[in-house]
Write a protein that holds these residues in place. Sequence first.
Motif, PDB file in Angstrom:
ATOM      1  N   ASP B 190     -16.483  20.559  67.559  1.00 54.33           N
ATOM      2  CA  ASP B 190     -16.891  20.469  68.959  1.00 54.33           C
ATOM      3  C   ASP B 190     -15.711  20.091  69.823  1.00 54.33           C
ATOM      4  O   ASP B 190     -14.637  19.771  69.320  1.00 54.33           O
ATOM      5  CB  ASP B 190     -18.052  19.483  69.115  1.00 54.33           C
ATOM      6  CG  ASP B 190     -17.646  18.057  68.813  1.00 54.33           C
ATOM      7  OD1 ASP B 190     -16.537  17.645  69.208  1.00 54.33           O
ATOM      8  OD2 ASP B 190     -18.449  17.330  68.164  1.00 54.33           O
ATOM      9  N   ASN B 191     -15.936  20.144  71.110  1.00 53.78           N
ATOM     10  CA  ASN B 191     -14.892  19.740  72.050  1.00 53.78           C
ATOM     11  C   ASN B 191     -15.266  18.415  72.702  1.00 53.78           C
ATOM     12  O   ASN B 191     -14.983  18.166  73.853  1.00 53.78           O
ATOM     13  CB  ASN B 191     -14.680  20.822  73.103  1.00 53.78           C
ATOM     14  CG  ASN B 191     -15.927  21.025  73.937  1.00 53.78           C
ATOM     15  OD1 ASN B 191     -17.023  20.654  73.505  1.00 53.78           O
ATOM     16  ND2 ASN B 191     -15.778  21.589  75.114  1.00 53.78           N
ATOM     17  N   GLY B 192     -15.964  17.571  71.948  1.00 54.36           N
ATOM     18  CA  GLY B 192     -16.434  16.301  72.488  1.00 54.36           C
ATOM     19  C   GLY B 192     -15.316  15.297  72.653  1.00 54.36           C
ATOM     20  O   GLY B 192     -14.137  15.622  72.503  1.00 54.36           O
ATOM     21  N   PRO B 193     -15.701  14.084  72.954  1.00 53.43           N
ATOM     22  CA  PRO B 193     -14.706  13.062  73.273  1.00 53.43           C
ATOM     23  C   PRO B 193     -13.927  12.580  72.053  1.00 53.43           C
ATOM     24  O   PRO B 193     -12.925  11.880  72.211  1.00 53.43           O
ATOM     25  CB  PRO B 193     -15.557  11.931  73.837  1.00 53.43           C
ATOM     26  CG  PRO B 193     -16.895  12.115  73.190  1.00 53.43           C
ATOM     27  CD  PRO B 193     -17.072  13.575  73.023  1.00 53.43           C
ATOM     28  N   GLY B 194     -14.347  12.939  70.880  1.00 58.69           N
ATOM     29  CA  GLY B 194     -13.677  12.405  69.699  1.00 58.69           C
ATOM     30  C   GLY B 194     -14.226  11.033  69.348  1.00 58.69           C
ATOM     31  O   GLY B 194     -15.034  10.455  70.069  1.00 58.69           O
ATOM     32  N   ILE B 195     -13.775  10.522  68.203  1.00 59.94           N
ATOM     33  CA  ILE B 195     -14.281   9.236  67.743  1.00 59.94           C
ATOM     34  C   ILE B 195     -13.078   8.351  67.466  1.00 59.94           C
ATOM     35  O   ILE B 195     -12.080   8.803  66.879  1.00 59.94           O
ATOM     36  CB  ILE B 195     -15.093   9.390  66.444  1.00 59.94           C
ATOM     37  CG1 ILE B 195     -16.196  10.437  66.645  1.00 59.94           C
ATOM     38  CG2 ILE B 195     -15.694   8.066  66.015  1.00 59.94           C
ATOM     39  CD1 ILE B 195     -16.887  10.832  65.377  1.00 59.94           C
ATOM     40  N   VAL B 196     -13.183   7.125  67.886  1.00 60.67           N
ATOM     41  CA  VAL B 196     -12.033   6.243  67.633  1.00 60.67           C
ATOM     42  C   VAL B 196     -11.906   6.035  66.135  1.00 60.67           C
ATOM     43  O   VAL B 196     -12.884   6.037  65.396  1.00 60.67           O
ATOM     44  CB  VAL B 196     -12.161   4.895  68.368  1.00 60.67           C
ATOM     45  CG1 VAL B 196     -12.180   5.110  69.869  1.00 60.67           C
ATOM     46  CG2 VAL B 196     -13.398   4.158  67.913  1.00 60.67           C
ATOM     47  N   LYS B 197     -10.677   5.809  65.774  1.00 55.37           N
ATOM     48  CA  LYS B 197     -10.338   5.771  64.355  1.00 55.37           C
ATOM     49  C   LYS B 197     -11.203   4.789  63.582  1.00 55.37           C
ATOM     50  O   LYS B 197     -11.715   5.086  62.500  1.00 55.37           O
ATOM     51  CB  LYS B 197      -8.856   5.381  64.245  1.00 55.37           C
ATOM     52  CG  LYS B 197      -8.301   5.550  62.876  1.00 55.37           C
ATOM     53  CD  LYS B 197      -6.814   5.244  62.890  1.00 55.37           C
ATOM     54  CE  LYS B 197      -6.303   5.102  61.466  1.00 55.37           C
ATOM     55  NZ  LYS B 197      -4.937   4.585  61.440  1.00 55.37           N
ATOM     56  N   ALA B 198     -11.384   3.615  64.132  1.00 56.62           N
ATOM     57  CA  ALA B 198     -12.073   2.569  63.394  1.00 56.62           C
ATOM     58  C   ALA B 198     -13.526   2.937  63.108  1.00 56.62           C
ATOM     59  O   ALA B 198     -14.117   2.475  62.142  1.00 56.62           O
ATOM     60  CB  ALA B 198     -12.015   1.256  64.181  1.00 56.62           C
ATOM     61  N   GLN B 199     -14.103   3.767  63.947  1.00 58.36           N
ATOM     62  CA  GLN B 199     -15.526   4.073  63.785  1.00 58.36           C
ATOM     63  C   GLN B 199     -15.803   5.232  62.842  1.00 58.36           C
ATOM     64  O   GLN B 199     -16.911   5.388  62.365  1.00 58.36           O
ATOM     65  CB  GLN B 199     -16.136   4.401  65.159  1.00 58.36           C
ATOM     66  CG  GLN B 199     -16.210   3.224  66.081  1.00 58.36           C
ATOM     67  CD  GLN B 199     -17.171   2.167  65.563  1.00 58.36           C
ATOM     68  OE1 GLN B 199     -18.167   2.484  64.944  1.00 58.36           O
ATOM     69  NE2 GLN B 199     -16.844   0.916  65.785  1.00 58.36           N
ATOM     70  N   ILE B 200     -14.793   6.019  62.606  1.00 54.37           N
ATOM     71  CA  ILE B 200     -15.053   7.244  61.854  1.00 54.37           C
ATOM     72  C   ILE B 200     -15.728   6.967  60.513  1.00 54.37           C
ATOM     73  O   ILE B 200     -16.771   7.547  60.206  1.00 54.37           O
ATOM     74  CB  ILE B 200     -13.759   8.061  61.684  1.00 54.37           C
ATOM     75  CG1 ILE B 200     -13.337   8.601  63.045  1.00 54.37           C
ATOM     76  CG2 ILE B 200     -13.972   9.221  60.702  1.00 54.37           C
ATOM     77  CD1 ILE B 200     -12.025   9.343  63.036  1.00 54.37           C
ATOM     78  N   PRO B 201     -15.185   6.100  59.697  1.00 56.75           N
ATOM     79  CA  PRO B 201     -15.812   5.882  58.390  1.00 56.75           C
ATOM     80  C   PRO B 201     -17.240   5.394  58.507  1.00 56.75           C
ATOM     81  O   PRO B 201     -18.119   5.832  57.756  1.00 56.75           O
ATOM     82  CB  PRO B 201     -14.936   4.813  57.738  1.00 56.75           C
ATOM     83  CG  PRO B 201     -13.663   4.858  58.484  1.00 56.75           C
ATOM     84  CD  PRO B 201     -13.981   5.294  59.864  1.00 56.75           C
ATOM     85  N   LYS B 202     -17.504   4.517  59.456  1.00 59.75           N
ATOM     86  CA  LYS B 202     -18.850   3.967  59.555  1.00 59.75           C
ATOM     87  C   LYS B 202     -19.852   5.021  59.984  1.00 59.75           C
ATOM     88  O   LYS B 202     -20.985   5.076  59.477  1.00 59.75           O
ATOM     89  CB  LYS B 202     -18.877   2.813  60.546  1.00 59.75           C
ATOM     90  CG  LYS B 202     -18.157   1.592  60.013  1.00 59.75           C
ATOM     91  CD  LYS B 202     -18.172   0.494  61.034  1.00 59.75           C
ATOM     92  CE  LYS B 202     -17.130  -0.531  60.702  1.00 59.75           C
ATOM     93  NZ  LYS B 202     -16.557  -1.123  61.916  1.00 59.75           N
ATOM     94  N   ILE B 203     -19.438   5.817  60.924  1.00 60.37           N
ATOM     95  CA  ILE B 203     -20.389   6.806  61.414  1.00 60.37           C
ATOM     96  C   ILE B 203     -20.753   7.809  60.339  1.00 60.37           C
ATOM     97  O   ILE B 203     -21.896   8.221  60.197  1.00 60.37           O
ATOM     98  CB  ILE B 203     -19.806   7.515  62.654  1.00 60.37           C
ATOM     99  CG1 ILE B 203     -19.810   6.543  63.816  1.00 60.37           C
ATOM    100  CG2 ILE B 203     -20.593   8.765  62.989  1.00 60.37           C
ATOM    101  CD1 ILE B 203     -19.038   7.008  64.998  1.00 60.37           C
ATOM    102  N   PHE B 204     -19.762   8.174  59.558  1.00 56.47           N
ATOM    103  CA  PHE B 204     -20.045   9.223  58.574  1.00 56.47           C
ATOM    104  C   PHE B 204     -20.305   8.691  57.180  1.00 56.47           C
ATOM    105  O   PHE B 204     -20.710   9.429  56.302  1.00 56.47           O
ATOM    106  CB  PHE B 204     -18.893  10.227  58.540  1.00 56.47           C
ATOM    107  CG  PHE B 204     -18.784  10.998  59.816  1.00 56.47           C
ATOM    108  CD1 PHE B 204     -19.606  12.087  60.019  1.00 56.47           C
ATOM    109  CD2 PHE B 204     -17.904  10.616  60.813  1.00 56.47           C
ATOM    110  CE1 PHE B 204     -19.537  12.799  61.211  1.00 56.47           C
ATOM    111  CE2 PHE B 204     -17.827  11.318  61.989  1.00 56.47           C
ATOM    112  CZ  PHE B 204     -18.647  12.411  62.203  1.00 56.47           C
TER     113      PHE B 204
END
Lengths: 412, 657
Positions: B190-204
């Motif tokens: 997607d062309n969304g806002p992206g995810i900050v680095k620290a959150q990536i593992p938690k979200i996925f």
Amino acid sequence: MPKKKSKPKKKKPAAKVKKPKSRKPRVKAARKKSSELRISSRKRKKPKRGTIDAKTSRSIEGEAGGIHKDIVRWKKPTMRIPIRSLSNVRYNPTEGYFALKRGRKERTLTYNTVKTFAQSLRMMAVAKELIETDDIATKREMYYISKNWEECRFNEQPESDTVMDDIEAFFLVNREQLHFVPEEKGGDVAGRLIVIDQDPATGKDIHIDCTKFGSGAYSVPTSVEGLKFETKAKFILAIETGGAFQRLVKHGYYKKANCILVNMGGVPTRACRRFIRRLSEAHKLPVYVFTDGDPYGYMNIYRTLKVGSGNAGHINKYFCVPWAKFLGVTPDDIKKYKLPTHPLKDVDIKRIDDAIKNDPFVHHYKAWQNALLKLKSMKVRVEQQAFAAHDLNMVVDTYLPEKLANKKAFLP
Amino acid sequence: MAKAKRKKKAKPAKKKPAKKRAKAKKKKPAKRKPAKKKAKKGAKRGKKKPAAKPRRRKKKDRLTPRLPFVEERPAVSAPKSRSRKQVKAARDAQPAPEPVPEPKIPKSRKKGRITADVLARRQREISVSEFFRKNRHLLGFDNPTKALLTTIKEAVDNAIDACEEARILPTIDVTVRPTAENRFRIAVTDNGPGIVKAQIPKIFGKLLYGSKFHSFKMSRGQQGIGISAAGMYGQMTTGKPTLIVSKTGRKRPANVFEVVVNAKKNKPDVISEDTTEWDVPHGTRVEIELEGRYTKGSRSVDDYLKATAIANPHCELTYTNPQGERFRFKRATDELPPEPREIKPHPYGVELGVLIEMLHATRARNMFGFFRREFSRVSPKIAREILEKAKISEKASPKRIARQEADALSKAIPQVKIMSPPTDCITPIGEELILAGLKKEIEAEFYTAVTRKPSVYRGNPFQIEVGLAWGRTKEERAGKDKTQADDGIIGSKNGTRNGGGSLAKLLRFANRVPLQYQQSGCVITKTITKTDWRGYKVPQSRGALPSGPLVILVHMASVWVPFTSESKEAIASYPEIEKEVRLGLRECGRRLAVHLSRKRREAEVARKRSHIELYIPHIGVALKQILDLDDRKEKKIVSNLTEMLYRSHLDAKKGAS
């Protein structure tokens, strides 16, 4: 006729009328074919003045001309055709036949009637050509002629027959006058009668002795207008079925009773009716009718012979035998002769109810109402040949002599 | 995927000691705006989770690739007391008010009998991840076909949500690439806002982690399960981790993560971490490899994306299917839907359990303040009225409200007349955009759409939209015309109509997400079936959907869509919802009936016209023969007659319409 037509002129715009483009090719196609359409290879010529043909031809032109005039004047054309049903005839014993009343149906050209309207006109065109070429067409042939009419063609013969009857009634003529002839044969005749006909090839008179057919019989031609008769018989006996007719012929009943036997074979054809009418008229012969003892024999056969039908009201005047009497089999005979019977079918009962309710002839004769009601209450019908249950020749030896001895008891 | 939002737990009611709560708070907010944080607390809602018997897992039972979803049942195993440090999510799952009593151990009376304390040793907490690993059908992973669809669906929903939240027009690419038999690698970019680095593992890598569960606001995702569950499914079936590439700004590098879910602890294990160059300003890409089956037809991925394109006309979707065919669903509008507003719950929609939870969680110091602060549409007068009816002092502290009193409160609330909740928190698609969406994806001859006024069920505002498309596609029409022409020429009457008896196609949406399964259990289907379509000139057999070349679209937008199950496949039946759907359908049906009868009239005019044109020339021919007319006169006859009949039969009809 259309023969001399020049080819359709392509580029003449017909009028300011807006025509959807898709329609044009169709019109052209129809027109082109029509100019080539010939019904008969015989040469056409105008019928001689004063003849029936000339009259018929003129009246066809007259009606068509009226329609054309209407169209040119932006008026919707209308055909007024007598209604062909029992409700549109009246019975008056002094006239002696079903005469047309005033009921007319108007066939105005509309979306719903355009097809029949076109078919009627095209059939009139055929009739006119038949008259001019002095040709004939049977009903079936008429049906095949229509196969050249593209969308206008008849899918089944009954459709074309109906249109033909309409046209007949429209011009108040017999269909033979339009040069349409039935295929049906008229009926069989045996007895002390000499029919004088003409040889179709030479035009010479031919004498036909109706006693000289052995176990066979003389067959009534489709057109009986030109026949002449010589006879010394005392009466005419019209019989419904071939079976009864054969028995009487076989035993030479006509000699014994000095009569003329006619086999109608169900409902008498126009030719048969006209034959009996002319014969009895010419020699003042009484006519007795012998049918099955059921509503069909009473109403459809006897009544049609005597006063005509609702369906062909315009020709009844010439095609009925108002002085005919009903010999049998009557409801009373069933008891008197202890005849074996069959139960009445639903259609029979319906026919009785219908006759009592709608038939002007039955309305007029109390005796017939009683007979029908009696049959209905007995719930049985009987056939002419039921006498064979007692004795094969009972009809000849007992029944007919007894009946003829008491002519007053005949139903009107 | 920029999905930071999915989150929390499906079933959880949670009450935690204040300490823990604070901790949790800290963590979650990472992504959210501060305002939302505050609301979160009050807005938690959920059901109590039945006290689950914790089951224990063997220690070595780590999350490893290739672990089948359903493993050996931990039959009766050794009791064990819970370790206090057990994963936090597990705690969340625990109903707060229910203290887990440490089992008292009665003496066994018989030898060999399994005593409660033996049992107790086997009892332990379950990680939500483990729970859903075993119960994957709850999340829509029942079979390979559905798993593929669910995975794509979760990723796409998240992508669109993220873009909308960041006010970016979504442009999304979906690629499904076969890697082996029955194995696919799906990539959603997607062309969304992206995810900050620290959150990536938690979200996925963590179930029930997200931004949406605590907000009372219209959004696609709700629970924070979907994408991590999809990743978990992938890792279970193929052993491959979820690959995430995310870039948050033009000047920043893109982060690349490979993450797996540690099911036992419900926490992410990062396999690798890196940065890379990505030539887009911002955006997120998620790749999951999984076992699945690709099919076409109804309930397929293709279908889902098409339906998504209809309900989200502001999205640009591209899709490459396993055969390498590329589809493009174009954007029909450049306007983003207005951002939905977040609202507080309405008192009518709050059940006793939730109420108790809110009482404990509130920061209000007295009951009056509690009502004013935690609910929408509660004025001072109404707050007093409720409290008076419940015989509770305004000054009472919410934390001290006993169960009976809470009960009295919840009984008092329905007796007080409270204004309906605000409805501007819902953003319907809108009639124009529904039409645009239908028109661009479905070929038909007639379209209509209705957006109903917002309404309320159980205190939750919602809004129903209905769209209809009627008519055959061009090819079908061409086929039919041909048949008709043949009929005309040959005169045969046995023209079989293609597709005459097929049922209407149904497109159901909840908050713009297509619903593809459990059609018969959905209130939308039930309502359509109950509607009398014959009144609108659409054939329908008793108790069935209407039939004919018809597509019916129904969209329910709400801050809380009442699904019948976690897998979000069907909407539950509430009288209010049914009524709105019914009214919407009727409105559309009326318009369709108008269209159909106009069409019928036109067809009749055309039929009459050709009938007239067919026979009139024969009248000309006949008169010409009889009267010996010339061609000019014959033409005149034909044209006059045609004109006369048109006037009396066609014009009259036109005038009437």
